[in-house]
Design a protein around this motif. Sequence first.
Motif, short mmCIF file in Angstrom:
data_model
loop_
_atom_site.label_atom_id
_atom_site.label_comp_id
_atom_site.label_asym_id
_atom_site.label_seq_id
_atom_site.Cartn_x
_atom_site.Cartn_y
_atom_site.Cartn_z
N LEU A 76 0.83 -1.20 0.00
CA LEU A 76 0.00 0.00 0.00
C LEU A 76 0.86 1.26 0.00
CD1 LEU A 76 -2.79 1.27 0.05
CD2 LEU A 76 -2.80 1.01 2.54
N ALA A 77 1.94 1.25 0.76
CA ALA A 77 2.86 2.38 0.77
C ALA A 77 3.47 2.59 -0.63
CB ALA A 77 3.96 2.18 1.81
N ALA A 78 3.81 1.49 -1.31
CA ALA A 78 4.35 1.60 -2.67
C ALA A 78 3.33 2.19 -3.63
CB ALA A 78 4.81 0.23 -3.16
N VAL A 79 2.07 1.78 -3.50
CA VAL A 79 1.02 2.33 -4.36
C VAL A 79 0.84 3.81 -4.09
CG1 VAL A 79 -1.48 2.29 -4.81
CG2 VAL A 79 -0.19 0.15 -4.71
N LEU A 80 0.84 4.19 -2.81
CA LEU A 80 0.67 5.60 -2.47
C LEU A 80 1.82 6.46 -2.99
CD1 LEU A 80 -0.85 5.31 1.11
CD2 LEU A 80 -2.02 5.96 -1.01
N TRP A 81 3.01 5.89 -3.07
CA TRP A 81 4.14 6.62 -3.67
C TRP A 81 4.06 6.58 -5.19
CZ3 TRP A 81 7.42 10.01 -1.87
CH2 TRP A 81 7.68 10.05 -0.50
N ALA A 82 3.57 5.49 -5.76
CA ALA A 82 3.55 5.32 -7.21
C ALA A 82 2.58 6.27 -7.90
CB ALA A 82 3.20 3.87 -7.56
N GLY A 142 3.36 4.11 12.20
CA GLY A 142 2.97 5.24 11.38
C GLY A 142 1.48 5.22 11.12
N LEU A 143 1.02 6.16 10.36
CA LEU A 143 -0.41 6.29 10.07
C LEU A 143 -0.97 5.03 9.42
CD1 LEU A 143 -2.81 8.22 10.18
CD2 LEU A 143 -2.16 9.02 7.90
N LEU A 144 -0.31 4.51 8.39
CA LEU A 144 -0.79 3.29 7.73
C LEU A 144 -0.71 2.09 8.66
CD1 LEU A 144 0.67 3.46 4.10
CD2 LEU A 144 -1.70 3.69 4.81
N GLU A 145 0.36 2.00 9.42
CA GLU A 145 0.51 0.88 10.35
C GLU A 145 -0.60 0.89 11.40
OE1 GLU A 145 5.19 -0.10 10.76
OE2 GLU A 145 4.57 1.95 11.27
N ARG A 146 -0.91 2.06 11.94
CA ARG A 146 -2.00 2.14 12.92
C ARG A 146 -3.32 1.74 12.29
NH1 ARG A 146 0.43 7.23 14.19
NH2 ARG A 146 -1.39 8.27 13.32
N TRP A 147 -3.57 2.18 11.07
CA TRP A 147 -4.80 1.85 10.37
C TRP A 147 -4.89 0.34 10.14
CZ3 TRP A 147 -5.58 0.37 5.04
CH2 TRP A 147 -6.92 0.35 4.67
N MET A 148 -3.74 -0.31 9.90
CA MET A 148 -3.72 -1.75 9.65
C MET A 148 -3.56 -2.57 10.93
SD MET A 148 -1.49 -1.80 6.18
CE MET A 148 -2.23 -3.21 5.37
N GLY A 149 -3.37 -1.90 12.06
CA GLY A 149 -3.27 -2.60 13.34
C GLY A 149 -1.95 -3.28 13.59
N ILE A 150 -0.87 -2.75 13.00
CA ILE A 150 0.46 -3.33 13.22
C ILE A 150 1.40 -2.27 13.77
CG2 ILE A 150 0.24 -5.17 11.51
CD1 ILE A 150 1.79 -3.44 9.54
N ALA A 151 2.53 -2.73 14.31
CA ALA A 151 3.52 -1.82 14.88
C ALA A 151 4.92 -2.43 14.71
CB ALA A 151 3.24 -1.59 16.37
N THR A 152 5.93 -1.61 14.94
CA THR A 152 7.33 -2.03 14.86
C THR A 152 7.95 -1.92 16.24
OG1 THR A 152 7.52 -1.28 12.57
CG2 THR A 152 9.57 -1.51 13.81
N ALA A 188 7.07 -1.78 -11.11
CA ALA A 188 7.82 -1.45 -9.89
C ALA A 188 7.00 -1.75 -8.64
CB ALA A 188 8.24 0.02 -9.91
N VAL A 189 5.71 -1.45 -8.67
CA VAL A 189 4.84 -1.74 -7.52
C VAL A 189 4.71 -3.25 -7.33
CG1 VAL A 189 2.47 -1.59 -6.66
CG2 VAL A 189 3.58 0.43 -7.60
N ALA A 190 4.55 -3.99 -8.44
CA ALA A 190 4.44 -5.46 -8.35
C ALA A 190 5.72 -6.07 -7.77
CB ALA A 190 4.14 -6.05 -9.72
N LEU A 191 6.87 -5.60 -8.22
CA LEU A 191 8.14 -6.09 -7.68
C LEU A 191 8.28 -5.75 -6.20
CD1 LEU A 191 10.62 -5.39 -10.62
CD2 LEU A 191 9.80 -7.61 -9.80
N THR A 192 7.82 -4.58 -5.81
CA THR A 192 7.84 -4.20 -4.39
C THR A 192 6.99 -5.16 -3.57
OG1 THR A 192 8.20 -1.87 -4.93
CG2 THR A 192 7.29 -2.35 -2.76
N GLY A 193 5.84 -5.55 -4.10
CA GLY A 193 4.98 -6.51 -3.40
C GLY A 193 5.64 -7.86 -3.25
#
Length: 172
Positions: A34-40, A122-132, A71-76
């Motif tokens: 999703l981050a790659a798509v948002l940058w792409a 980060g914002l996307l991580e919180r939305w997805m319910g994950i953390a580092t 590029a997005v597919a390779l990132t995935g």
Amino acid sequence: MSATPVYRADQAFAPGDGLHWSPISKRHTWHRLLAAVLWAVPIGALGAFPVWRNGGGTVGIAMWAGAVVLAVALTGIVAELDRRSFGYAERADDLIVTHGVVVKRLIVVPYGRMQFVDVTAGLLERWMGIATVRMHTAAAATDATIPGLPATEAALLRDRLARKGEERSMGL
């Protein structure tokens, strides 16, 4: 005739003591994708403009869009391989973390050497319910990061690591 023992490189990355690697969440792959798509999207739009402006026409823009999608597919694909390579295990005196697709790495973080444990999302991580979760030591080479943990698991791991770190560092 005696057989020469065969050394398997993967044996060097086993958690030992009958332990198994704890995996990270599959949402880690989706987060990276999703981050790659948002940058792409903006990069694709900004790149398409000069292609169109320099006479690339429809074919040039289609080729540019295809390159961005590739590029997005390779990132995935790389994100999924990365997720599968991550693992961690809590042993009696240390935490071990392994990761890496091309170059495999194993990090051993002694509980007594941990200075602090950091949980970020980060914002996307919180939305997805994950953390580092990051473990910091005096020697930066032994710092370790575990991305893509479910938020509740990250909080529990943080508390366990902090408790074990305090128990082991009492004599220092």
